[in-house]
Enzyme design. Structure first.
Site, mmCIF file in Angstrom:
data_model
loop_
_atom_site.group_PDB
_atom_site.id
_atom_site.type_symbol
_atom_site.label_atom_id
_atom_site.label_comp_id
_atom_site.label_asym_id
_atom_site.label_seq_id
_atom_site.Cartn_x
_atom_site.Cartn_y
_atom_site.Cartn_z
ATOM 1 N N ASP A 34 0.805 -1.220 0.000
ATOM 2 C CA ASP A 34 0.000 0.000 0.000
ATOM 3 C C ASP A 34 0.836 1.268 0.000
ATOM 4 O O ASP A 34 0.293 2.370 -0.070
ATOM 5 C CB ASP A 34 -0.987 0.003 1.167
ATOM 6 N N ASP A 144 0.458 -10.753 6.358
ATOM 7 C CA ASP A 144 0.184 -9.958 5.170
ATOM 8 C C ASP A 144 1.535 -9.611 4.546
ATOM 9 O O ASP A 144 2.192 -8.643 4.951
ATOM 10 C CB ASP A 144 -0.580 -8.698 5.578
#
Length: 231
Positions: A34, A144
């Site tokens: 991100d 993640d």
């Protein structure tokens, strides 16, 4: 007497094996990229005994300036992003190093390292050692993995840093869907994108793992700038 004793020992061994099996910690892997400043970039978020914080970068992947604001929560001025060095590192055909988000509480996981082995998916049998550099919104048993083109998820600083599409490259959650789509990323991020398809062999998202905490390899702490307490 011998038969009864042998039966007893057999039952004991079976119970012991079952206990070991249940003691394993199971979870899943997902992917992310991100471009946000990692949560472990804040000294207040470090796990007990860790020395850091995790490094954050400016738009050009140089060191973030003092007082920089997380680019996912500020839109102008002095901004801090994730560094492009947080991509997966291939050690050999069955082991990679890397970085990940892990756990919902930063102070429980920040800068700790974990080794997991996939038990499903194309990478079944392969392992990865990751350092936790992010937390929050992630379960205590999931990892993640920082993978360029892995999906921006809830927040997107990649548009500000690289001019990525508003939803990131590929799917917002999960990212690109093929190795060929890695060519859509900036050249400095493509190797980490290819890692998912060429080393792991597929999407990586929702693949099952077993894992344990380990001491961090120096190669990871030298990149992140954060060293956790020894175990």
């Amino acid at each position: 007497m011998f038969t009864s004793r042998a039966l007893f020992l057999g039952i004991l061994a079976a119970l012991s094996a079952a206990t070991c099996l249940h003691a394993q910690t199971s979870g899943t892997t997902t992917t992310t990229w991100d471009c946000c400043e990692p949560a472990c970039g804040y000294a207040s978020n470090l796990s007990s005994g860790a020395k850091g914080p995790v490094k954050s970068c400016n738009k050009s992947n140089g060191p973030a300036a003092s007082g920089a604001q997380n680019a996912c929560f500020a839109s102008s001025g002095n901004l801090a992003f994730s560094c492009d060095k947080y991509q997966p590192i291939i050690v050999n055909n069955t082991l990679s190093y890397g970085f990940a988000g892990h756990g919902n509480t930063a102070t429980s996981t920040c800068c700790k390292c974990y080794q997991f082995t996939w038990t499903s998916g194309a990478a079944a049998g392969k392992s990865m050692i990751v350092q936790a550099i992010n937390a929050g919104g992630i379960t205590d048993t999931d990892f993640d993995i920082y993978t360029p083109g892995g999906g921006v998820g809830d927040y997107n600083a990649c548009t500000a840093q690289y001019g990525a599409p508003s939803g990131g490259w590929g799917r917002q959650y999960g990212g690109v869907t093929s190795d060929s789509q890695c060519s859509e990323l900036p050249s400095n991020l493509q190797a980490g994108c290819h890692w998912r398809w060429q080393w792991a062999g597929g999407d990586v998202n929702e693949w099952q793992i077993t894992y344990k905490q380990v001491n961090c390899p120096s190669q990871l702490t030298s990149i992140s700038g954060c060293t956790p307490a020894s175990i």
